[in-house]
Design a protein around this motif. Structure first.
Motif, PDB file in Angstrom:
ATOM      1  N   THR A 214     -10.958   4.950  -2.010  1.00 24.76           N
ATOM      2  CA  THR A 214     -10.151   4.166  -3.035  1.00 24.76           C
ATOM      3  C   THR A 214      -9.725   5.246  -4.147  1.00 24.76           C
ATOM      4  O   THR A 214      -8.281   4.985  -4.629  1.00 24.76           O
ATOM      5  CB  THR A 214     -10.819   3.115  -3.584  1.00 24.76           C
ATOM      6  OG1 THR A 214     -11.344   2.408  -2.649  1.00 24.76           O
ATOM      7  CG2 THR A 214     -10.001   2.180  -4.268  1.00 24.76           C
ATOM      8  N   LYS A 215     -10.406   5.984  -4.875  1.00 19.47           N
ATOM      9  CA  LYS A 215     -10.156   6.504  -6.106  1.00 19.47           C
ATOM     10  C   LYS A 215      -9.165   7.875  -5.782  1.00 19.47           C
ATOM     11  O   LYS A 215      -8.262   8.184  -6.454  1.00 19.47           O
ATOM     12  CB  LYS A 215     -11.314   6.827  -7.007  1.00 19.47           C
ATOM     13  CG  LYS A 215     -11.908   5.634  -7.501  1.00 19.47           C
ATOM     14  CD  LYS A 215     -13.324   6.329  -8.302  1.00 19.47           C
ATOM     15  CE  LYS A 215     -14.035   4.643  -8.510  1.00 19.47           C
ATOM     16  NZ  LYS A 215     -15.287   5.142  -9.397  1.00 19.47           N
ATOM     17  N   TYR A 217      -7.274   7.997  -3.224  1.00 17.86           N
ATOM     18  CA  TYR A 217      -5.999   7.458  -2.804  1.00 17.86           C
ATOM     19  C   TYR A 217      -5.094   7.012  -4.207  1.00 17.86           C
ATOM     20  O   TYR A 217      -4.100   7.324  -4.366  1.00 17.86           O
ATOM     21  CB  TYR A 217      -6.164   6.298  -1.870  1.00 17.86           C
ATOM     22  CG  TYR A 217      -4.670   5.711  -1.649  1.00 17.86           C
ATOM     23  CD1 TYR A 217      -3.812   6.348  -0.408  1.00 17.86           C
ATOM     24  CD2 TYR A 217      -4.113   4.731  -2.152  1.00 17.86           C
ATOM     25  CE1 TYR A 217      -2.862   5.956  -0.293  1.00 17.86           C
ATOM     26  CE2 TYR A 217      -2.749   4.162  -1.839  1.00 17.86           C
ATOM     27  CZ  TYR A 217      -1.996   4.747  -0.932  1.00 17.86           C
ATOM     28  OH  TYR A 217      -0.995   4.460  -0.418  1.00 17.86           O
ATOM     29  N   ARG A 218      -5.894   6.348  -5.108  1.00 15.03           N
ATOM     30  CA  ARG A 218      -5.385   5.785  -6.201  1.00 15.03           C
ATOM     31  C   ARG A 218      -4.781   6.957  -7.278  1.00 15.03           C
ATOM     32  O   ARG A 218      -3.607   6.940  -7.814  1.00 15.03           O
ATOM     33  CB  ARG A 218      -6.321   5.084  -7.067  1.00 15.03           C
ATOM     34  CG  ARG A 218      -5.822   4.339  -8.326  1.00 15.03           C
ATOM     35  CD  ARG A 218      -7.049   4.126  -9.421  1.00 15.03           C
ATOM     36  NE  ARG A 218      -8.044   5.096  -9.751  1.00 15.03           N
ATOM     37  CZ  ARG A 218      -9.182   5.038 -10.241  1.00 15.03           C
ATOM     38  NH1 ARG A 218      -9.711   3.815 -10.478  1.00 15.03           N
ATOM     39  NH2 ARG A 218      -9.767   6.091 -10.679  1.00 15.03           N
ATOM     40  N   ARG A 222      -1.762   8.990  -2.682  1.00 12.84           N
ATOM     41  CA  ARG A 222      -0.385   7.807  -2.747  1.00 12.84           C
ATOM     42  C   ARG A 222       0.841   8.493  -3.217  1.00 12.84           C
ATOM     43  O   ARG A 222       1.900   7.895  -3.069  1.00 12.84           O
ATOM     44  CB  ARG A 222      -0.906   6.753  -3.422  1.00 12.84           C
ATOM     45  CG  ARG A 222      -0.746   6.782  -4.891  1.00 12.84           C
ATOM     46  CD  ARG A 222      -1.313   5.445  -5.642  1.00 12.84           C
ATOM     47  NE  ARG A 222      -1.415   5.586  -6.991  1.00 12.84           N
ATOM     48  CZ  ARG A 222      -0.549   5.267  -7.595  1.00 12.84           C
ATOM     49  NH1 ARG A 222       0.685   4.860  -7.379  1.00 12.84           N
ATOM     50  NH2 ARG A 222      -0.792   5.231  -9.065  1.00 12.84           N
ATOM     51  N   LEU A 248      -7.807  -0.181   2.654  1.00 18.79           N
ATOM     52  CA  LEU A 248      -7.505  -0.006   1.085  1.00 18.79           C
ATOM     53  C   LEU A 248      -7.267  -1.047   0.335  1.00 18.79           C
ATOM     54  O   LEU A 248      -7.607  -1.011  -1.017  1.00 18.79           O
ATOM     55  CB  LEU A 248      -6.635   1.214   1.390  1.00 18.79           C
ATOM     56  CG  LEU A 248      -6.998   2.547   1.174  1.00 18.79           C
ATOM     57  CD1 LEU A 248      -5.725   3.559   1.492  1.00 18.79           C
ATOM     58  CD2 LEU A 248      -7.825   2.977   0.022  1.00 18.79           C
ATOM     59  N   TYR A 251     -10.336  -2.628  -1.067  1.00 23.13           N
ATOM     60  CA  TYR A 251     -11.305  -1.862  -2.017  1.00 23.13           C
ATOM     61  C   TYR A 251     -10.240  -1.421  -3.386  1.00 23.13           C
ATOM     62  O   TYR A 251     -10.725  -1.428  -4.443  1.00 23.13           O
ATOM     63  CB  TYR A 251     -11.625  -0.737  -1.388  1.00 23.13           C
ATOM     64  CG  TYR A 251     -12.563  -1.006  -0.675  1.00 23.13           C
ATOM     65  CD1 TYR A 251     -14.201  -1.351  -1.032  1.00 23.13           C
ATOM     66  CD2 TYR A 251     -12.648  -1.104   0.850  1.00 23.13           C
ATOM     67  CE1 TYR A 251     -15.090  -1.648  -0.272  1.00 23.13           C
ATOM     68  CE2 TYR A 251     -14.115  -1.627   1.569  1.00 23.13           C
ATOM     69  CZ  TYR A 251     -14.957  -2.074   1.034  1.00 23.13           C
ATOM     70  OH  TYR A 251     -15.997  -2.085   1.804  1.00 23.13           O
ATOM     71  N   GLN A 252      -8.943  -1.179  -3.151  1.00 23.96           N
ATOM     72  CA  GLN A 252      -7.996  -0.891  -4.341  1.00 23.96           C
ATOM     73  C   GLN A 252      -8.209  -2.336  -5.399  1.00 23.96           C
ATOM     74  O   GLN A 252      -8.276  -2.154  -6.425  1.00 23.96           O
ATOM     75  CB  GLN A 252      -6.723  -0.849  -4.036  1.00 23.96           C
ATOM     76  CG  GLN A 252      -6.291   0.237  -3.361  1.00 23.96           C
ATOM     77  CD  GLN A 252      -4.971   0.518  -2.871  1.00 23.96           C
ATOM     78  OE1 GLN A 252      -4.427  -0.240  -2.069  1.00 23.96           O
ATOM     79  NE2 GLN A 252      -4.121   1.540  -3.214  1.00 23.96           N
ATOM     80  N   ASP A 255     -11.836  -2.499  -6.771  1.00 24.04           N
ATOM     81  CA  ASP A 255     -12.091  -1.250  -7.888  1.00 24.04           C
ATOM     82  C   ASP A 255     -11.227  -1.870  -9.156  1.00 24.04           C
ATOM     83  O   ASP A 255     -11.966  -1.405 -10.047  1.00 24.04           O
ATOM     84  CB  ASP A 255     -11.487   0.086  -7.088  1.00 24.04           C
ATOM     85  CG  ASP A 255     -11.462   1.118  -8.155  1.00 24.04           C
ATOM     86  OD1 ASP A 255     -12.513   1.454  -8.703  1.00 24.04           O
ATOM     87  OD2 ASP A 255     -10.403   1.501  -8.734  1.00 24.04           O
ATOM     88  N   ASN A 278      -5.377  -1.111 -14.771  1.00 27.08           N
ATOM     89  CA  ASN A 278      -6.306  -1.664 -13.718  1.00 27.08           C
ATOM     90  C   ASN A 278      -5.722  -3.388 -13.581  1.00 27.08           C
ATOM     91  O   ASN A 278      -5.786  -4.031 -12.613  1.00 27.08           O
ATOM     92  CB  ASN A 278      -7.394  -1.638 -13.878  1.00 27.08           C
ATOM     93  CG  ASN A 278      -8.277  -0.397 -13.325  1.00 27.08           C
ATOM     94  OD1 ASN A 278      -8.315  -0.264 -12.211  1.00 27.08           O
ATOM     95  ND2 ASN A 278      -8.545   0.618 -14.169  1.00 27.08           N
ATOM     96  N   ILE A 281      -2.674  -3.205 -11.918  1.00 23.17           N
ATOM     97  CA  ILE A 281      -3.012  -3.245 -10.154  1.00 23.17           C
ATOM     98  C   ILE A 281      -3.479  -4.595  -9.621  1.00 23.17           C
ATOM     99  O   ILE A 281      -3.173  -4.814  -8.668  1.00 23.17           O
ATOM    100  CB  ILE A 281      -4.162  -2.093  -9.951  1.00 23.17           C
ATOM    101  CG1 ILE A 281      -3.299  -0.612 -10.251  1.00 23.17           C
ATOM    102  CG2 ILE A 281      -4.564  -2.086  -8.667  1.00 23.17           C
ATOM    103  CD1 ILE A 281      -4.529   0.339 -10.398  1.00 23.17           C
TER     104      ILE A 281
END
Length: 287
Positions: A214-215, A217-218, A222, A248, A251-252, A255, A278, A281
């Motif tokens: 997750t992190k 990718y974040r 990405r 994803l 979990y995105q 997160d 956040n 998101i």
């Protein structure tokens, strides 16, 4: 505190600087009289100290990490400390090459290949895999009370419903694997076109790999499809990568939700930018 630790390790220090972007430990870079650079890491709790110590024993000679030069189990006042060698380079940036992205995939998959040991008894690193769904749920709802004080009531209610709905759609868990839980650019050290290694093991678990992308990718994958593909290729060279597109989104979302709660606990004002990011998101997922 730092003077106590320096005395404990009998270091001859020329200069010392606190390292930024360390949230659950206090970390200092020390330049010694012999010209060597070393790092002092002082976890905030005893559990984090024990996790880190056990992780170094598990990962030694298997994953590229700093050398643990010494450690101190602490006393009534301090939970403990580590003396670590320097990994040459700087934290990963978005300007990395395809070669670096590939190596990160290899590094990540190599960690995920490590399973709970049968000969080493662990007291700090928990094996959450047998009850993975419960672990994810516990994490989410442990932050929920904090999040409730930050979000608008209707958005908070939507988030709770969304979590329960998305959780039911998850595929079977992938593991048990050693998961970093904070695998992000700040913890990946790169020296020119080579990944030097990974740092920071105070949150590690055994569990499902699905949470561990997750992190990265974040904060990295990405932004560039070619880097994402190179990372996948590197990962697949060690072990099969799960279908990230399936897991994803969940979990995105979790997160972002948990990070809002983290900001509330650690101070909204000093974490204002991270909080805003956040919330954005979370709202995008709900929309």
């Amino acid at each position: 505190m730092v003077n106590r630790v320096i005395q404990q390790f009998n270091l001859k220090v020329v200069s010392i600087n606190e390292v930024d972007d360390s949230h659950s430990s206090t970390v200092y870079q020390c330049n010694l009289v012999n010209g060597e650079n070393v790092f002092l890491k002082i976890p905030h709790t005893k559990l984090k100290y024990v996790r880190e110590l056990e992780a170094y024993k598990l990962l030694k000679d298997r994953v590229s990490i700093p050398n643990m030069l010494d450690y101190w189990p602490g006393d009534d006042q301090y939970p403990g400390a580590f003396l670590l060698s320097e990994l040459k380079g700087q934290p990963l940036t978005n300007f990395a090459s395809l070669t670096v992205a590939y190596q990160i995939g290899v590094l990540h998959a190599t960690m995920h290949q490590i399973q709970p040991p049968t000969t080493l008894q662990l007291t700090g690193i928990q094996d959450e895999f047998p009850n993975w769904s419960n672990f994810v749920e516990r994490q989410f709802y442990s932050f929920a009370e904090d999040v409730k004080e930050v979000l608008d009531g209707s958005i908070y209610s939507q988030a709770i419903k969304k979590f329960e709905s998305m959780k039911r759609q998850l595929p079977p868990s992938d593991g048990p694997s050693f998961i970093h839980m904070d695998f992000r650019p700040a913890n990946i050290i790169v020296n020119e076109d080579k990944v030097s290694g990974v740092i920071d093991f105070e949150s590690v678990r055994f569990g499902s790999t699905e949470i561990d992308f997750t992190k990265l990718y974040r904060d990295f994958l990405r932004f560039d499809c070619s880097l994402y593909l190179a990372y996948k290729e590197g990962y697949n060279s060690i072990r099969p990568l799960i279908d990230l597109e399936v897991v994803l989104p969940f979990y995105q979302f979790t997160d972002a939700f948990n990070s809002i709660g983290w900001c509330k606990r650690r101070g909204i004002e000093k974490n204002a930018l991270f909080l805003k990011r956040n919330i954005s998101i979370l709202e995008n997922v709900l929309l």
